[in-house]
Design a protein around this motif. Structure first.
Motif, PDB file in Angstrom:
ATOM      1  N   VAL A 109     -10.927 -16.966   5.206  1.00 56.99           N
ATOM      2  CA  VAL A 109     -11.045 -18.192   5.997  1.00 56.99           C
ATOM      3  C   VAL A 109     -10.595 -17.918   7.435  1.00 56.99           C
ATOM      4  O   VAL A 109      -9.588 -17.238   7.671  1.00 56.99           O
ATOM      5  CB  VAL A 109     -10.195 -19.322   5.371  1.00 56.99           C
ATOM      6  N   HIS A 110     -11.347 -18.460   8.371  1.00 55.99           N
ATOM      7  CA  HIS A 110     -11.044 -18.308   9.797  1.00 55.99           C
ATOM      8  C   HIS A 110      -9.731 -19.029  10.122  1.00 55.99           C
ATOM      9  O   HIS A 110      -9.531 -20.160   9.699  1.00 55.99           O
ATOM     10  CB  HIS A 110     -12.187 -18.913  10.610  1.00 55.99           C
ATOM     11  N   THR A 111      -8.854 -18.358  10.861  1.00 57.48           N
ATOM     12  CA  THR A 111      -7.593 -18.984  11.267  1.00 57.48           C
ATOM     13  C   THR A 111      -7.428 -18.847  12.777  1.00 57.48           C
ATOM     14  O   THR A 111      -8.195 -18.133  13.430  1.00 57.48           O
ATOM     15  CB  THR A 111      -6.382 -18.301  10.597  1.00 57.48           C
TER      16      THR A 111
ATOM     17  N   GLU B  34      -5.425 -17.157  14.348  1.00 56.97           N
ATOM     18  CA  GLU B  34      -5.259 -15.733  14.669  1.00 56.97           C
ATOM     19  C   GLU B  34      -6.566 -15.076  15.087  1.00 56.97           C
ATOM     20  O   GLU B  34      -6.594 -14.234  15.983  1.00 56.97           O
ATOM     21  CB  GLU B  34      -4.784 -14.997  13.414  1.00 56.97           C
ATOM     22  N   HIS B  35      -7.660 -15.452  14.414  1.00 57.92           N
ATOM     23  CA  HIS B  35      -8.964 -14.839  14.706  1.00 57.92           C
ATOM     24  C   HIS B  35      -9.470 -15.232  16.091  1.00 57.92           C
ATOM     25  O   HIS B  35     -10.417 -14.636  16.586  1.00 57.92           O
ATOM     26  CB  HIS B  35     -10.031 -15.273  13.679  1.00 57.92           C
ATOM     27  N   ASP B  36      -8.870 -16.297  16.664  1.00 52.65           N
ATOM     28  CA  ASP B  36      -9.359 -16.785  17.962  1.00 52.65           C
ATOM     29  C   ASP B  36      -8.800 -15.977  19.136  1.00 52.65           C
ATOM     30  O   ASP B  36      -9.125 -16.262  20.288  1.00 52.65           O
ATOM     31  CB  ASP B  36      -8.998 -18.272  18.138  1.00 52.65           C
TER      32      ASP B  36
ATOM     33  N   PHE C 258     -12.029  -9.920  15.897  1.00 50.93           N
ATOM     34  CA  PHE C 258     -13.175 -10.217  15.038  1.00 50.93           C
ATOM     35  C   PHE C 258     -12.796  -9.804  13.625  1.00 50.93           C
ATOM     36  O   PHE C 258     -12.412  -8.659  13.383  1.00 50.93           O
ATOM     37  CB  PHE C 258     -14.389  -9.404  15.528  1.00 50.93           C
ATOM     38  N   HIS C 259     -12.832 -10.744  12.690  1.00 49.82           N
ATOM     39  CA  HIS C 259     -12.540 -10.378  11.301  1.00 49.82           C
ATOM     40  C   HIS C 259     -13.863 -10.183  10.570  1.00 49.82           C
ATOM     41  O   HIS C 259     -14.640 -11.123  10.429  1.00 49.82           O
ATOM     42  CB  HIS C 259     -11.712 -11.467  10.622  1.00 49.82           C
ATOM     43  N   PRO C 260     -14.132  -8.974  10.102  1.00 46.21           N
ATOM     44  CA  PRO C 260     -15.455  -8.689   9.528  1.00 46.21           C
ATOM     45  C   PRO C 260     -15.748  -9.487   8.248  1.00 46.21           C
ATOM     46  O   PRO C 260     -16.910  -9.621   7.868  1.00 46.21           O
ATOM     47  CB  PRO C 260     -15.413  -7.183   9.243  1.00 46.21           C
ATOM     48  N   LEU C 261     -14.697  -9.974   7.570  1.00 47.38           N
ATOM     49  CA  LEU C 261     -14.943 -10.698   6.318  1.00 47.38           C
ATOM     50  C   LEU C 261     -14.901 -12.218   6.503  1.00 47.38           C
ATOM     51  O   LEU C 261     -14.968 -12.967   5.544  1.00 47.38           O
ATOM     52  CB  LEU C 261     -13.916 -10.277   5.254  1.00 47.38           C
ATOM     53  N   CYS C 262     -14.753 -12.644   7.780  1.00 48.98           N
ATOM     54  CA  CYS C 262     -14.707 -14.080   8.058  1.00 48.98           C
ATOM     55  C   CYS C 262     -16.083 -14.535   8.547  1.00 48.98           C
ATOM     56  O   CYS C 262     -16.649 -13.961   9.478  1.00 48.98           O
ATOM     57  CB  CYS C 262     -13.645 -14.348   9.129  1.00 48.98           C
ATOM     58  N   ARG C 263     -16.623 -15.548   7.906  1.00 50.27           N
ATOM     59  CA  ARG C 263     -17.990 -15.975   8.237  1.00 50.27           C
ATOM     60  C   ARG C 263     -18.057 -16.627   9.608  1.00 50.27           C
ATOM     61  O   ARG C 263     -19.064 -16.514  10.299  1.00 50.27           O
ATOM     62  CB  ARG C 263     -18.521 -16.898   7.143  1.00 50.27           C
ATOM     63  N   MET C 264     -16.985 -17.319  10.002  1.00 45.11           N
ATOM     64  CA  MET C 264     -16.964 -17.928  11.341  1.00 45.11           C
ATOM     65  C   MET C 264     -17.045 -16.822  12.394  1.00 45.11           C
ATOM     66  O   MET C 264     -17.856 -16.883  13.319  1.00 45.11           O
ATOM     67  CB  MET C 264     -15.679 -18.745  11.508  1.00 45.11           C
ATOM     68  N   CYS C 265     -16.187 -15.810  12.238  1.00 48.09           N
ATOM     69  CA  CYS C 265     -16.198 -14.688  13.193  1.00 48.09           C
ATOM     70  C   CYS C 265     -17.565 -14.020  13.220  1.00 48.09           C
ATOM     71  O   CYS C 265     -18.076 -13.671  14.290  1.00 48.09           O
ATOM     72  CB  CYS C 265     -15.130 -13.664  12.835  1.00 48.09           C
ATOM     73  N   ARG C 266     -18.143 -13.845  12.057  1.00 46.46           N
ATOM     74  CA  ARG C 266     -19.426 -13.129  12.001  1.00 46.46           C
ATOM     75  C   ARG C 266     -20.537 -13.924  12.664  1.00 46.46           C
ATOM     76  O   ARG C 266     -21.342 -13.374  13.416  1.00 46.46           O
ATOM     77  CB  ARG C 266     -19.787 -12.806  10.542  1.00 46.46           C
TER      78      ARG C 266
HETATM   79 ZN   LIG Z   1     -12.555 -15.683  11.746  1.00 42.67          ZN
END
Ligand SMILES: [Zn+2]
Lengths: 221, 346
Positions: A74-76, A78-80, A85-93
């Motif tokens: 889940v995007h948090t 932190e990812h912002d 870029f978190h490769p397993l986060c769909r928002m990031c992707r």
């Molecule tokens: Zn993310």
């Protein structure tokens, strides 16, 4: 505002259109209606083609994309962080696909790029539909993330679907009716949904930023 | 209704068994046992019409003779039916055995009544489009050929059923806004659809194959007196991928009527498909997918529930795409000789 919506089913699409209207509070014109993807990861796979098509072939101002997180990361907040870029986060992707695709396209039809609004429903859009129902106060993005870190999920996607539709095999018509019935709660005010579901708040923030310029990373400057 | 089926030496199904759900989607290459599975259902119905073994002269069979055993869901879980065959094409004996672990109260006679209502559909667009004899209006024919006559009876005698069917059909095909059933000669009827917003009517023989198939599938789902088991091959044939969800809904209204607000008895459905798009729709119900596979000359069944890593796999690809890759099996293989050296080939 002229926009297109890319989602996983016609039922989601009907609900998302109204939620977008509730956030933007201005008349919407749907461009290229009935875009559809076959669930994850097909959304990410077709997104570059959809953006390119909207950019050159339509006058869409923006594209709204909403997917379920399922069991992914889940995007948090932190990812912002810049350049994260978190490769397993769909928002990031999905944001990365937007960024990479729009960067390559020259201006067209009097605009620099098709604007982005990405929402990720954790773990599924049915969780959004349950937000604010007294009997379903246990459903929130935080509850899901806490469950993921404990290794014991608070509910399954199938259970959420059952709570919304009253069956595990709803017809498309029933699914659409239930979705529209539930989101009617948020149409006057989306703050509760934004509070319980940061994946929806991100969508709302993107949409509210549509009047303002974006930076290279697709953030509001 | 049928809980499981086990084959011995029946065509390519030498030693194969599978547990069934109320709805079953069978996918696999041609010749891998999909049709044999459906054929076994149909033969069971044929044999259920006759007297049981032991009530006449029972032929003596070799130990390796083809045999198919069926077990049933409650309330018929007390029974096992074993069909024995002289050859692949001649199954002529049905034995019924009581099982000690079954608790259901259903009698063999009641079960037999259900078996007689097993139906196989092999839809034929030309037959659906042809005028139908108005007398053939009771039960949908296997090729769907009497749709017009059935609709006429519903319209005149069961207007609610007709209206439910028409509402669904016109919602799925919004390019049409009305259906007309009309006389052709003295004894036959045909149907046409009216183009939305126009007065033009499109006669059945000018409708697309997919539209005709969908109209029959929706009629199957609307039927107030449906079969006990519906076997239907290539359910997705001729249909736009986006209409498949409606077809799935129609089938679920048979197999899970209470999910669709219907109070009738469930109808077991066995459907075959070659469409990855259709397979995608079963992501939440992978227990309903049966893969058929042929290894050498022997075919067998596999359930996707056996794949414990499916969640991880679905993160990278859709169910249909995963099936297409071949990692689940259930795909055609052709020997191009690429991995076998000359010395190894016989
Ligand atoms: Zn993310």
């Amino acid at each position: 505002m002229k926009l297109a919506i890319l989602s996983e089913s016609p039922a989601d699409e009907a609900a998302i259109e109204r939620l977008v209207g509730a956030v933007l509070r201005e008349p919407l014109v749907r461009v290229q209606s009935a875009l559809r993807a076959r669930g994850w990861p097909s959304v990410a796979q077709v997104l570059p083609a959809v953006i390119r098509h909207l950019h050159f072939e339509t006058n869409a101002d923006g594209l709204v994309v909403v997917v379920d997180s399922d069991d992914s990361v889940v995007h948090t907040a932190e990812h912002d962080r810049p350049n994260y870029f978190h490769p397993l986060c769909r928002m990031c992707r999905l944001r990365a696909v937007f960024r990479q695709t729009t960067k390559k396209l020259p201006p067209a039809r009097g605009r620099a790029r098709v604007l982005r609004a990405v929402g990720v429903a954790v773990p599924a859009v049915e969780a959004w539909y349950l937000s604010g129902r007294p009997a379903d106060a246990d459903v929130s993005e935080k509850a899901w993330i806490d469950g993921q870190s404990r290794g014991h999920l608070p509910y399954t996607r199938a259970q959420l679907k059952f709570r919304v539709y009253g069956t595990d095999r709803p017809s498309l018509v029933h699914e659409t009716n239930c979705a529209l019935r539930e989101i009617a709660r948020f149409l006057p005010d989306t703050r509760r949904l934004e509070n319980d579901f940061p994946g929806f708040a991100s969508l709302a923030t993107d949409l509210r930023g549509w009047g303002q310029p974006y930076d290279e990373d697709g953030r509001v400057e | 209704m049928i809980a499981s089926i086990a084959f011995r030496n029946f065509k390519a199904l030498r030693q194969a068994s599978v547990e069934l759900c109320p709805f079953n989607l069978v996918v696999g290459p041609n010749g891998s046992g999909k049709s044999s599975l459906i054929e076994a259902f149909v033969r069971l119905r044929t044999l259920a019409r006759m007297s049981l073994a032991g009530e006449g002269n029972e032929p003596i069979r070799s130990a390796n003779a083809p045999e198919v055993s069926f077990r049933f869901m409650p309330p018929y879980d007390r029974w096992e039916a074993v069909m024995s065959c002289a050859s692949d094409d001649k199954c002529d004996v049905l034995n019924v055995f009581p099982l000690s672990n079954g608790e259901g109260e259903g009698t063999w006679e009641a079960l037999r009544g259900k078996l007689l209502r097993i139906r196989r559909f092999e839809l034929d667009h030309a037959a659906i489009a042809r005028p139908a004899s108005r007398k053939e209006n009771q039960e949908l024919k296997p090729d769907g050929g009497n749709l017009a006559a059935l609709l006429l009876r519903w319209r005149d005698q069961l207007p609610d059923v007709f209206s439910a069917w028409a509402t669904q059909a016109l919602r799925v095909f919004p390019e049409y806004d009305d259906i007309q059933i009309y006389d052709v000669a003295e004894s036959d009827v045909a149907f046409s659809l009216r183009i939305t917003g126009e007065r033009t009517r499109v006669p059945a023989h000018d409708l697309s194959q997919g539209t005709l198939y969908a109209l029959v599938v929706f009629a199957l789902a609307a039927d107030p007196e449906p079969p006990s088991v519906v076997c239907i091959e290539e359910l997705e044939r001729g249909l736009h991928p986006r209409i498949l969800r409606e077809v799935q809904d129609a089938m679920y209204s048979l197999s899970h009527p209470s999910s669709h607000g219907l109070s009738r008895e469930p109808v077991q459905v066995l459907a075959t498909s070659h469409s990855p798009y259709f397979l995608d729709l079963f992501r939440d119900h992978i227990e309903e997918i049966i893969l058929t596979e042929k290894l050498g000359s022997a075919a067998h069944f596999k359930k996707l529930t056996e794949r414990k890593d499916l969640g991880e796999l679905l993160e990278g690809a859709s169910l249909g795409d995963l099936w297409y890759t071949g990692i689940f099996g259930g795909v055609p293989t052709c020997d191009l000789g690429g991995t076998v050296s000359f010395g190894e080939r016989s």
